[in-house]
Design an enzyme around this catalytic site. Structure first.
Site, mmCIF file in Angstrom:
data_model
loop_
_atom_site.group_PDB
_atom_site.id
_atom_site.type_symbol
_atom_site.label_atom_id
_atom_site.label_comp_id
_atom_site.label_asym_id
_atom_site.label_seq_id
_atom_site.Cartn_x
_atom_site.Cartn_y
_atom_site.Cartn_z
ATOM 1 N N ASP A 139 4.135 2.321 -4.160
ATOM 2 C CA ASP A 139 3.248 2.897 -5.248
ATOM 3 C C ASP A 139 3.158 1.895 -6.148
ATOM 4 O OD1 ASP A 139 1.936 3.955 -7.461
ATOM 5 O OD2 ASP A 139 2.348 5.883 -6.676
ATOM 6 N N TYR A 143 -12.857 7.839 -12.780
ATOM 7 C CA TYR A 143 -12.749 6.576 -11.847
ATOM 8 C C TYR A 143 -13.379 5.336 -12.778
ATOM 9 C CZ TYR A 143 -13.989 3.183 -8.273
ATOM 10 O OH TYR A 143 -14.040 2.046 -7.602
ATOM 11 N N ASN A 145 -22.142 -1.946 -3.698
ATOM 12 C CA ASN A 145 -21.846 -0.817 -2.872
ATOM 13 C C ASN A 145 -21.454 -1.417 -1.512
ATOM 14 O OD1 ASN A 145 -24.124 0.218 -4.713
ATOM 15 N ND2 ASN A 145 -22.852 2.003 -4.346
ATOM 16 N N VAL A 146 -20.179 -1.473 -1.248
ATOM 17 C CA VAL A 146 -19.776 -2.316 -0.173
ATOM 18 C C VAL A 146 -19.744 -1.387 1.083
ATOM 19 C CG1 VAL A 146 -17.593 -3.774 0.536
ATOM 20 C CG2 VAL A 146 -18.134 -3.208 -1.833
ATOM 21 N N ASP A 165 0.707 -1.221 -0.171
ATOM 22 C CA ASP A 165 0.079 -0.015 -0.028
ATOM 23 C C ASP A 165 0.842 1.133 -0.003
ATOM 24 O OD1 ASP A 165 -2.134 1.800 0.810
ATOM 25 O OD2 ASP A 165 -3.237 0.049 1.003
ATOM 26 N N ARG A 221 -29.847 1.461 -3.796
ATOM 27 C CA ARG A 221 -28.338 0.698 -4.056
ATOM 28 C C ARG A 221 -28.570 -0.681 -3.499
ATOM 29 N NH1 ARG A 221 -27.471 4.855 -5.768
ATOM 30 N NH2 ARG A 221 -26.129 6.514 -5.103
HETATM 31 N N1 NAD Z 1 -15.982 0.280 -1.439
HETATM 32 C C1 NAD Z 1 -16.694 -0.027 -2.501
HETATM 33 O O1 NAD Z 1 -17.869 0.156 -2.315
HETATM 34 C C2 NAD Z 1 -15.868 -0.270 -3.677
HETATM 35 C C3 NAD Z 1 -16.982 -0.444 -4.657
HETATM 36 C C4 NAD Z 1 -16.675 -0.870 -6.122
HETATM 37 C C5 NAD Z 1 -15.247 -1.116 -6.268
HETATM 38 N N2 NAD Z 1 -14.240 -1.074 -5.232
HETATM 39 C C6 NAD Z 1 -12.795 -1.175 -5.552
HETATM 40 O O2 NAD Z 1 -12.283 -1.836 -4.342
HETATM 41 C C7 NAD Z 1 -11.078 -1.679 -4.260
HETATM 42 C C8 NAD Z 1 -10.676 -1.249 -2.857
HETATM 43 O O3 NAD Z 1 -11.557 0.112 -2.564
HETATM 44 P P1 NAD Z 1 -11.723 0.364 -0.944
HETATM 45 O O4 NAD Z 1 -13.120 0.755 -0.954
HETATM 46 O O5 NAD Z 1 -11.233 -0.792 -0.055
HETATM 47 O O6 NAD Z 1 -10.982 1.868 -1.042
HETATM 48 P P2 NAD Z 1 -9.552 2.003 -0.169
HETATM 49 O O7 NAD Z 1 -9.220 3.732 -0.502
HETATM 50 O O8 NAD Z 1 -9.888 2.038 1.252
HETATM 51 O O9 NAD Z 1 -8.484 1.154 -0.641
HETATM 52 C C9 NAD Z 1 -7.380 1.431 -1.587
HETATM 53 C C10 NAD Z 1 -6.148 1.155 -0.947
HETATM 54 O O10 NAD Z 1 -5.426 1.421 -1.950
HETATM 55 C C11 NAD Z 1 -4.233 2.175 -1.581
HETATM 56 N N3 NAD Z 1 -3.630 2.660 -2.860
HETATM 57 C C12 NAD Z 1 -4.211 3.826 -3.568
HETATM 58 N N4 NAD Z 1 -3.312 3.694 -4.834
HETATM 59 C C13 NAD Z 1 -2.279 3.098 -4.488
HETATM 60 C C14 NAD Z 1 -1.288 2.809 -5.279
HETATM 61 N N5 NAD Z 1 -0.842 3.426 -6.512
HETATM 62 N N6 NAD Z 1 -0.218 2.035 -4.698
HETATM 63 C C15 NAD Z 1 -0.422 1.448 -3.570
HETATM 64 N N7 NAD Z 1 -1.504 1.678 -2.914
HETATM 65 C C16 NAD Z 1 -2.535 2.351 -3.477
HETATM 66 C C17 NAD Z 1 -4.767 3.334 -0.749
HETATM 67 O O11 NAD Z 1 -3.976 3.817 0.048
HETATM 68 C C18 NAD Z 1 -5.853 2.462 0.057
HETATM 69 O O12 NAD Z 1 -5.325 1.841 1.113
HETATM 70 C C19 NAD Z 1 -10.619 -0.452 -5.337
HETATM 71 O O13 NAD Z 1 -9.896 -0.865 -6.464
HETATM 72 C C20 NAD Z 1 -11.765 -0.110 -5.440
HETATM 73 O O14 NAD Z 1 -12.041 0.813 -6.751
HETATM 74 C C21 NAD Z 1 -14.745 -0.408 -4.093
#
Ligand code: NAD
Length: 300
Positions: free
Chosen positions: A54, A135, A162-163, A33, A201
């Protein structure tokens, strides 16, 4: 020998829940992360290796992996820098495809229901996409890249709806409605929802999302919805929260502040394909999932 799993974005909401479960299942788990949006405390029970990185930049891992669970992304659809969102999300995915090639690893990655926009509900994988945000565009591009690789490698994209659930607080505004409404209602405030609360949702519990990731490992390559199939209106959600919390707080309606062209009014997924191909079916009913989540929040 333990299965070696990499979880990118593993300090974020979904990634941390997944990393902790994989560890409990006996996997040897490495988390990466860049901590741009993460919460360090999400990993306080995690015993594996954490690499601050990254993922959109090249990196030589010292170990190989059997499975890569790619969750890292800029996840806020309203993040102010479009170019950064698109480039980081795509470059991060490309790096993980290369890593999966080098390790001959299975690759499971997070896509989104956001790419259906305001299309027909229930949303089906093959229907026309409506891109409302950069996005959503970045995730659609990832799905297209994945499709072009199906004949060459194992790769599964999961379009989460929607998580909600434990370890999402760090997300702030983009955290789930359930998290935000609970914070208001526990302080005796009326739950604030957009006029007139009839938007729907497909709320899915993070424990179901973890299960879907596990099932994806043995599923055929594909891009699948991860949804409950149930649409719940904002008004119904408030009703359920009142029942679980034993409160009687009426919604306070306000005007939706976003440009309607970028706002997804309704989401409801068709879960049929995931059930047929991955054997995944959501196990958590909304009320039980909220009860489980609130118990966790109240212990914090
Ligand atoms: N939460 C939801 O409802 C939801 C819905 C659809 C899709 N998603 C997808 O699920 C995945 C996880 O989402 P989440 O809700 O846990 O969000 P989140 O923002 O909590 O988690 C994303 C993590 O990725 C890290 N990150 C971002 N860019 C990075 C990079 N370039 N290198 C390393 N780390 C990086 C961030 O620091 C963060 O910890 C994502 O890909 C998101 O698009 C989430």
């Amino acid at each position: 020998m333990a299965i070696k799993s990499l979880v990118t974005g593993g300090a974020g909401f979904i990634g941390s829940n997944l990393a902790l479960t994989l560890e409990k299942l006996g996997h040897e788990v490495v988390v990466v992360d860049n901590f741009q949006f993460a919460d360090q405390t999400n990993l306080k029970e995690f015993k594996g290796k954490v690499i601050s990185l990254d993922v959109s930049t090249p990196y030589s891992f010292s170990s190989s992996f059997d499975i890569i669970f790619h969750q890292a992304a800029i996840t806020d659809p309203r993040y102010p820098n479009d170019e950064e969102t698109f480039n980081k999300n795509i470059e991060g995915f490309k790096q993980m495809i290369s890593l999966a090639d080098r390790c001959e690893a299975k690759l499971v990655y997070a896509s989104t229901a956001g790419l259906y926009g305001n299309g027909l509900v229930p949303m089906k994988e093959q229907q026309e996409k409506q891109i409302l945000t950069i996005y959503g565009r970045s995730k659609l591009k990832m799905d297209e890249m994945a499709v072009s690789l199906f004949s060459k490698r194992h790769i599964v994209g999961l379009r989460y709806f929607n998580v909600f659930g434990p370890r999402e607080a760090h997300k702030g505004r983009p955290a789930s409605m359930i998290y935000h409404l609970y914070q208001q209602m526990k302080d005796g405030k009326r739950p604030r929802i957009f006029n007139w609360g009839e938007q729907i949702r497909d709320f899915i519990y993070v424990k179901d999302i973890v299960t879907a990731n596990l099932k994806a490992v043995d599923a055929p390559s594909g891009v699948y919805n991860v949804a409950t199939g149930v649409g719940t209106s904002f008004n119904q959600l408030v009703k359920t929260l009142n029942e679980v919390m034993n409160t009687k707080l009426d919604p306070e309606y306000f005007e939706m502040p976003y440009d309607a062209k970028t706002y997804q009014a309704n989401t409801q997924g068709d879960p049929t394909l995931a059930e047929q191909k991955m054997g995944f079916k959501s196990e958590w009913k909304l009320k039980e999932a909220i009860e489980d989540y609130l118990q966790w929040l109240q212990k914090k």
